[in-house]
Enzyme design. Structure first.
Site, PDB file in Angstrom:
ATOM      1  CG  ASP A 147      72.339  32.040  61.548  1.00 43.06           C
ATOM      2  OD1 ASP A 147      73.062  32.785  60.859  1.00 43.06           O
ATOM      3  OD2 ASP A 147      71.958  30.922  61.163  1.00 43.06           O
ATOM      4  CG  ASP A 352      76.158  35.645  57.827  1.00 40.55           C
ATOM      5  OD1 ASP A 352      75.085  35.631  58.452  1.00 40.55           O
ATOM      6  OD2 ASP A 352      76.907  34.662  57.744  1.00 40.55           O
TER       7      ASP A 352
END
Ligand code: NAG
Ligand code: NAG
Ligand code: NAG
Ligand code: NAG
Ligand code: NAG
Ligand code: NAG
Length: 468
Positions: A147, A352
């Site tokens: 992440d 991301d």
């Protein structure tokens, strides 16, 4: 600069000739029928990734999609959520990241209408890529979600019963079985540093006062436990000693089977920041085009062989160091640059790993959608869904001709998104529009097959096509 047809050829030899023929005009013809689809998306796992390795101080581990034949057996089974469910989770994550990056107070209303401030991590239930690492001495395997939208890493730890930990397939990490495990004490500087945001304090649950961390994610999932240090083994012989992470003793939410999370954001608690002394604050990954091939996660940057990478400046988010921000300068469809005023892109784009769909400023999305639909007019458009408005029904077509979509970044470099895996998600254009005042997000569909190198030390992000 375009990714070379030869590279595509090597990667997708099943439609090499077609691709070579089609690309001259900014389009790629790809098979749609089930027989040819099974050629390009085999049901067994195969590895085609190549991390550049001129730097002996680089360490890489295989990376896989959480669902599909390449996932470690510990997390593979259990069924993939529907596309609509994945998109619902994705939207929640995107909204949370954008609000946090724009410095607005992020609050969620619970069922009773009470606002809960959530200062940390974006939603985690949309995360899809996992790596397997060794934790402790002797090292035990732990499969964790990666992440880039959060920093503090954690795994579920013993002692923890089924009411406090969710079911995971691997045995729970047992600190008492590791000779290198150490809890952080309340008074330690590392604990004081956590106070800023992680709800850090003292827990006496074990009889000794220890540093407690707590994280609430944007979807209200939470993890609470003891902040700890441990040896993290990337591969035999390559270890990060004294790695600070959360030993999770109470988890609540929609977590599912995997053992924990690896935070790759830019703040001090992340693996990347903790290893900056060794790896220069640089890491890269390659997200594979399908769930049947693997990619990689690597720490460190190639030392001098950055040939093949296209670089653009890296900025950090004004509201905090977690997010990685780049600036788009333009978008092309089928080789033609869309007429989008550059000022539209001035709020920046967060890049991301955990957001699926790319969110563009509305003006830019409208231009992209118009050009893409026009190039795809041979195929019936499906009615818009709640989340995506440009989806096609390819039933009855043995192949589809998809225009190349290219992103041009600050500094002038242009990348051609992998066609079709980087453009279409289950037959839908993997972009949406959003507010023109906020940062956009480059989602993980667009990143597929590129090695994306985040190099804070050098202040740039690099893209190397055809890396997995
Ligand atoms: C750097 O590049 C040079 C020439 O391209 C090569 O000879 C050298 O081995 C490279 N250094 C490393 C650490 O790979
Ligand atoms: C892997 O991807 C294929 C193609 O997108 C999909 O049909 C399949 O359901 C996925 N496998 C799993 C286990 O999710
Ligand atoms: C935990 O123990 C410490 C030291 O004995 C004490 O100061 C602290 O108040 C205790 N905290 C809690 C939450 O009980
Ligand atoms: C481990 O790291 C913490 C800070 O994160 C530091 O206080 C401690 O001294 C380190 N321990 C060793 C053995 O390096
Ligand atoms: C897609 O097209 C096929 C053939 O034209 C049709 O039978 C099917 O109902 C369509 N599917 C959807 C979801 O519209
Ligand atoms: C693509 O399919 C169409 C019919 O659907 C066919 O006429 C055409 O030859 C195919 N093109 C390639 C390159 O396979």
């Amino acid at each position: 600069m375009a990714s070379s047809p030869l590279l595509l050829c090597v990667l997708f030899c099943s439609y090499c000739l077609v691709a070579l023929g089609g690309r001259e005009h900014g389009f790629v013809v790809v098979p749609t029928s089930s027989s040819s689809a099974s050629q390009s998306q085999p049901s067994a796992c195969s590895s085609v990734s190549h991390v550049t390795s001129d730097n002996p101080n680089r360490a890489s581990v295989p990376l896989a999609h959480r669902h599909g034949p390449c996932a470690p057996a510990s997390v593979a089974s259990g069924g993939e959520p529907s596309l609509a469910e994945r998109l619902r989770r994705d939207l929640a994550r995107r909204r949370h990241i954008i609000r946090k990056a724009s410095g607005r107070t992020v609050t969620l209303s619970d069922a009773a209408g009470v606002s809960i401030p959530t200062s940390l991590g974006a939603a985690v239930d949309s995360l899809e890529y996992v790596v397997t690492l060794g934790l402790g001495t002797p090292a035990v395997q732990q499969t964790v979600l990666i992440d880039t939208g959060s920093d503090l890493s954690w795994v579920q730890c013993k002692p923890c019963d089924s009411s406090a930990c969710y079911p995971q397939k691997d045995p729970l990490f047992d600190p008492s079985a590791s000779s290198t495990y150490a809890p952080v004490t309340c008074g330690a500087d590392a604990c004081k540093a956590l106070a800023n945001g992680y709800d850090a304090g003292c827990t006496n649950s074990t009889g000794t006062p220890l540093c407690q961390y707590g994280i609430e994610y944007g979807n209200r999932d939470t993890t609470v436990g003891v902040y700890s240090t441990e040896t993290l083994t990337l591969r035999p012989g390559v270890a990060v000693r004294n790695f600070s992470f959360g030993c999770g003793l109470r988890q609540r939410g929609t977590f599912d089977k995997y053992d924990g999370l690896l935070g790759l954001g830019g703040a001090p608690e992340s693996l990347v920041s903790q290893t900056a002394g060794t790896y220069g604050g640089a890491f890269s990954y390659c997200l594979p085009p399908w769930n049947s091939t693997t990619g990689f996660l690597a720490l460190g940057a190639p030392s001098n062989n950055t040939a093949g990478f296209l670089f653009t400046p890296l900025h950090s988010s004004p509201e905090g160091p977690t997010f990685y921000v780049v600036t788009l300068a333009g978008i092309s469809v089928g080789g033609k640059r869309l007429d989008i005023p550059p000022a539209v892109f001035s709020p920046g784009m967060i890049i991301d790993s955990g957001t699926v769909i790319t969110g563009l400023p509305d003006t830019a999305y409208a231009a992209l959608r118009t050009a893409f639909r026009s190039a795809m007019s041979a195929y019936p458009l499906l009615p818009p869904s709640e989340y995506l408005d440009t989806c096609y029904n390819f039933t009855g077509f043995s192949n589809k001709t998809v225009p190349t979509v290219s992103l041009t970044f600050d500094g002038g470099v242009t990348i051609d998104l992998d066609n079709p895996s980087g453009i279409l998600l289950e037959g839908c254009l993997a972009f949406v529009g959003g507010s023109s005042d906020d940062a956009g997000i480059i989602g993980n569909v667009n990143q597929r097959t590129f090695e994306v190198l985040y190099d804070s030390g050098q202040g740039h992000v690099g893209f190397r096509p055809g890396a997995c």
